[in-house]
Design an enzyme around this catalytic site. Structure first.
Site, short mmCIF file in Angstrom:
data_model
loop_
_atom_site.label_atom_id
_atom_site.label_comp_id
_atom_site.label_asym_id
_atom_site.label_seq_id
_atom_site.Cartn_x
_atom_site.Cartn_y
_atom_site.Cartn_z
N GLU A 1 1.67 -4.78 7.21
CA GLU A 1 0.88 -5.81 7.86
C GLU A 1 1.38 -6.03 9.27
OE1 GLU A 1 -0.50 -10.48 7.17
OE2 GLU A 1 0.63 -9.42 5.61
N CYS B 1 0.86 -1.18 0.00
CA CYS B 1 0.00 0.00 0.00
C CYS B 1 0.90 1.23 0.00
CB CYS B 1 -0.91 0.01 1.22
SG CYS B 1 -1.98 -1.44 1.38
#
Length: 282
Positions: free
Chosen positions: A80, A2
């Site tokens: 993450e 991202c």
């Protein structure tokens, strides 16, 4: 992957200006390759946060930014959190409630519990930006080994950050100058070591560091360091082999949490073949 971006003003009470949303969306659009699935932005007094998302966990409700219960802490993240389920369970025991099934949402709740030390509870790869609306404070953080990139610079007394250099260059206020020392390092090492970037006015946040921006002042802190403290003086090779195998197995297992298919890039060497074997096992 991202991507995240945004800014914080030296005047924490300054309201968004006309055109700020367009600028923020333009910065997000410049890194759409990092996150083709969705976009999230927030603009408020003193700060703005934006992100592009590649959906891996919680495909339905995992969009960002995310908030705490009182909507006094807002967060965007690239990366993450591998231990988010354990963290979430402990936070729920303390009375916290969650609206998504994603890993990013544990961050604002951790901040409520532990303040700036929240990052010390995270096991993962991440670049995080957190805005505290109560204290008008921006915190950006990078994971322990710097897997996820994070750049920042101060222009016109305001702080800007992004996952990529070119995202910062999208903003009209940012017009940096080439750092010749950084260029020398690049020609010597094939990369520019942190905290430098190729531009004088833009830095990389070093791995395992947090940066706090409040009322126009920056402070940085290293929150973790690799330790080489000696263990037992002697350990049988069979026991050492067993411990290593278990640690490798556990490391691969926690990285397999995903709501989309996963794969392994194989080089043909021992490292990637070992990871593939444990991934297949789990």
């Amino acid at each position: 992957m991202c991507g995240i971006t945004g800014w914080a003003k030296s005047d924490p009470e300054s309201l968004p200006l006309a055109g700020d949303e367009e600028i923020l969306r333009s910065m997000c659009n410049s890194m759409v390759h990092r996150g083709p699935d969705s976009e999230g932005i927030w603009l408020g007094a003193g700060s703005a946060l934006g992100m592009r998302r590649l959906s891996i966990i919680d495909l339905k409700t995992g969009d960002q930014p995310v908030w705490n219960e009182e909507r006094s802490v807002v967060v965007v993240m690239n990366g993450e959190i591998y231990n988010f389920k354990t963290i979430r369970a402990k936070l729920e025991e303390k009375g916290h409630t969650f609206k998504t099934e994603g890993d990013t949402e544990v961050v604002p709740h951790l901040y409520d519990e532990y303040g700036e030390e929240f990052v010390e509870h995270l096991n993962g790869m991440f670049a995080i930006a957190l805005w505290d609306l109560r204290q008008r404070k921006l915190i950006i953080a990078r994971d322990r080994f710097g897997e996820k990139p994070l750049y920042y610079g101060v222009f016109g007394n305001d702080l800007y950050f992004a996952s990529e250099l070119k995202v910062l260059l999208t903003h009209s206020k940012i017009d940096p100058e080439i750092d010749l020392k950084a260029l020398q390092q690049y020609l010597s090492y094939d990369y520019v070591p942190a905290p430098r970037s190729i531009y004088k006015e833009i830095n990389k946040l070093p791995a395992a560091h947090t940066l706090v921006w409040q009322s126009g002042k920056i402070s940085t802190r290293r929150y973790w360091d690799l330790s080489f403290d000696k263990g037992p003086e002697k350990i049988p090779i069979a026991e050492a082999s067993s411990v290593l195998r278990q640690k490798l197995s556990d490391s691969v297992k926690i990285r397999l949490v995903s709501d989309v298919p996963l794969g392994v890039l194989l080089s043909g060497g021992i490292d990637s073949s070992t990871i593939a074997a444990f991934a297949q096992h789990h």
